[in-house]
Design an enzyme around this catalytic site. Sequence first.
Site, PDB file in Angstrom:
ATOM      1  N   GLN A   1       9.169  -4.919 -27.592  1.00 29.07           N
ATOM      2  CA  GLN A   1      10.187  -4.589 -28.931  1.00 29.07           C
ATOM      3  C   GLN A   1      10.358  -3.085 -29.374  1.00 29.07           C
ATOM      4  O   GLN A   1      11.159  -2.787 -30.009  1.00 29.07           O
ATOM      5  CB  GLN A   1       9.703  -5.345 -30.189  1.00 29.07           C
ATOM      6  CG  GLN A   1       8.152  -4.466 -30.482  1.00 29.07           C
ATOM      7  CD  GLN A   1       7.501  -5.397 -31.846  1.00 29.07           C
ATOM      8  OE1 GLN A   1       6.914  -6.306 -31.563  1.00 29.07           O
ATOM      9  NE2 GLN A   1       7.520  -5.041 -32.764  1.00 29.07           N
TER      10      GLN A   1
ATOM     11  N   ASN B   1       1.945 -10.559 -26.222  1.00 29.00           N
ATOM     12  CA  ASN B   1       2.441  -9.747 -27.049  1.00 29.00           C
ATOM     13  C   ASN B   1       3.892  -9.278 -26.558  1.00 29.00           C
ATOM     14  O   ASN B   1       4.505  -9.717 -25.703  1.00 29.00           O
ATOM     15  CB  ASN B   1       1.597  -8.569 -27.162  1.00 29.00           C
ATOM     16  CG  ASN B   1       1.761  -7.896 -28.524  1.00 29.00           C
ATOM     17  OD1 ASN B   1       2.616  -8.190 -29.182  1.00 29.00           O
ATOM     18  ND2 ASN B   1       0.839  -6.739 -28.687  1.00 29.00           N
TER      19      ASN B   1
ATOM     20  N   HIS C   1       1.661  -8.728 -37.891  1.00 34.27           N
ATOM     21  CA  HIS C   1       2.011  -8.864 -36.568  1.00 34.27           C
ATOM     22  C   HIS C   1       2.213 -10.260 -36.071  1.00 34.27           C
ATOM     23  O   HIS C   1       1.420 -11.042 -36.196  1.00 34.27           O
ATOM     24  CB  HIS C   1       1.424  -8.118 -35.679  1.00 34.27           C
ATOM     25  CG  HIS C   1       2.238  -7.823 -34.182  1.00 34.27           C
ATOM     26  ND1 HIS C   1       3.306  -7.270 -34.034  1.00 34.27           N
ATOM     27  CD2 HIS C   1       1.748  -8.001 -33.003  1.00 34.27           C
ATOM     28  CE1 HIS C   1       3.426  -7.117 -32.702  1.00 34.27           C
ATOM     29  NE2 HIS C   1       2.582  -7.730 -31.995  1.00 34.27           N
TER      30      HIS C   1
ATOM     31  N   CYS D   1       8.629  -8.325 -34.139  1.00 41.81           N
ATOM     32  CA  CYS D   1       7.633  -9.151 -33.556  1.00 41.81           C
ATOM     33  C   CYS D   1       7.997 -10.536 -33.641  1.00 41.81           C
ATOM     34  O   CYS D   1       7.899 -11.236 -32.731  1.00 41.81           O
ATOM     35  CB  CYS D   1       6.266  -8.547 -33.693  1.00 41.81           C
ATOM     36  SG  CYS D   1       5.840  -9.025 -35.568  1.00 41.81           S
TER      37      CYS D   1
END
Length: 447
Positions: free
Chosen positions: A65, A387, A365, A71
């Site tokens: 990102q 992630n 997040h 996110c």
Amino acid sequence: MSNKITLDRINELSKKFSEDNHVKVIRNAMIKTDSNELSMDWDTYRKIDHSFSNVITGEMPATNQKSSGRCWGFAGLNLFRVYLGRRHNLKNFEFSQSYFMFWDKLEKANYFLESIIETASEKSNSRIVSHLLSYPLEDGGQWDMWVNLINKYGVLPQSEMSESFSTSQSSQMNKMISNKLREYASELRKSFKNGESLDKIREMKNIMIDEVFKMLSMHIGTPPQKFDWQVRNKDKKFLRFKNLTPQSFFNEHVGLKLDDYVCLINCPMNDKEYNKVYTVEHLGNVVEGRKIRYLNVTSKEMKDASIKSIKEDNPVWFGCDVGKYFHRNLGVMDTNLFDYNSFYGSEFKMDKSQRLEYGQSMMTHAMLFTGVDLDENGHPLKWRVENSWGKKGGNKGYHIMTDDWFDEYNYEVVVHKDFISKELNEIFDNQEAIPLKPWDPMGALAK
């Protein structure tokens, strides 16, 4: 006792700690070294292990990102691509992250201006108006906001709308559009004060949205409405699909029914109850879309649902406070990784409820669970996390979350309704949501 820090007291403290060898050693070491590196616990560090008993099929290389707060959307698209990848036997694929960002910004601008109209009778320095004006257009989001975007706008392959400078580094775009939105807020409130009708005020707002659309087109590019998509799969078979729309691409090539997913939170604050549904006032993006809806459950119930989902080969979207007890390069979230108590000679004692109530923690997040490591009794030891910060950290962008860390800093999971009990489903579907103020910790956006 004095209400001030006296110079005599300062002298006492200086003498006391100048003679403390522990303080001197730590001070000298921290002059050029990160305290997290110095406080790392060896016994925990040496046991880092990226193997898991249960991992979903269809994992792909980690996405990035970059310098943006997307996110929540990256996690959503990473979830979608698992199913698209299985359907077409793909080794790698990315959806357009700039596509959802464009529509999210436009919808958030409209949602903001509608909130300004709704609160026009409030004073400009009231808490609600001050809150709205603080962040007219930030990047972050929540699961229900994600569902609203997908239901309305669908998805695109990245090949049809690539990243721009502003999507990867969004601060300047956000600053300039927020500047314009605050200006518009002033104009709308002035018109309300002058007695203009609601129809006239909304007419003004619609012209304002035109300007935001123009600015977004400059920063991101205008989203296409139709496209063709072609790809070569793992078996080197060439596939081509013509005359697609973003909505048909999602329905035909991802095929998830997002209304069948439920958002579970674990919020043990004193003013929240388990088995209750909550919403958040003035938090959303698509005005006509569904509202934020959380079902507050125990951490164990969140974990049980997530384990069931992963065992059935389904990834799990989740939201957490990623900055706590986390080593980015190692890709490890572990409450035992840093021995802060010994390092500082001071015990850090707040529990999850206290951290939420006193501003020490909130969801920051969103990521994706793609695996879990279960012991011989089926209890979770650690979780595999996809992630969206690129491939450098952890195991090529995939991280470890210990089960203790899950309990302390994980706040939210999204699972299919099949993976929670009938009782919880009935509560989620039928209970009237209790509204929370926008500044409640559960109103935090994942970035």
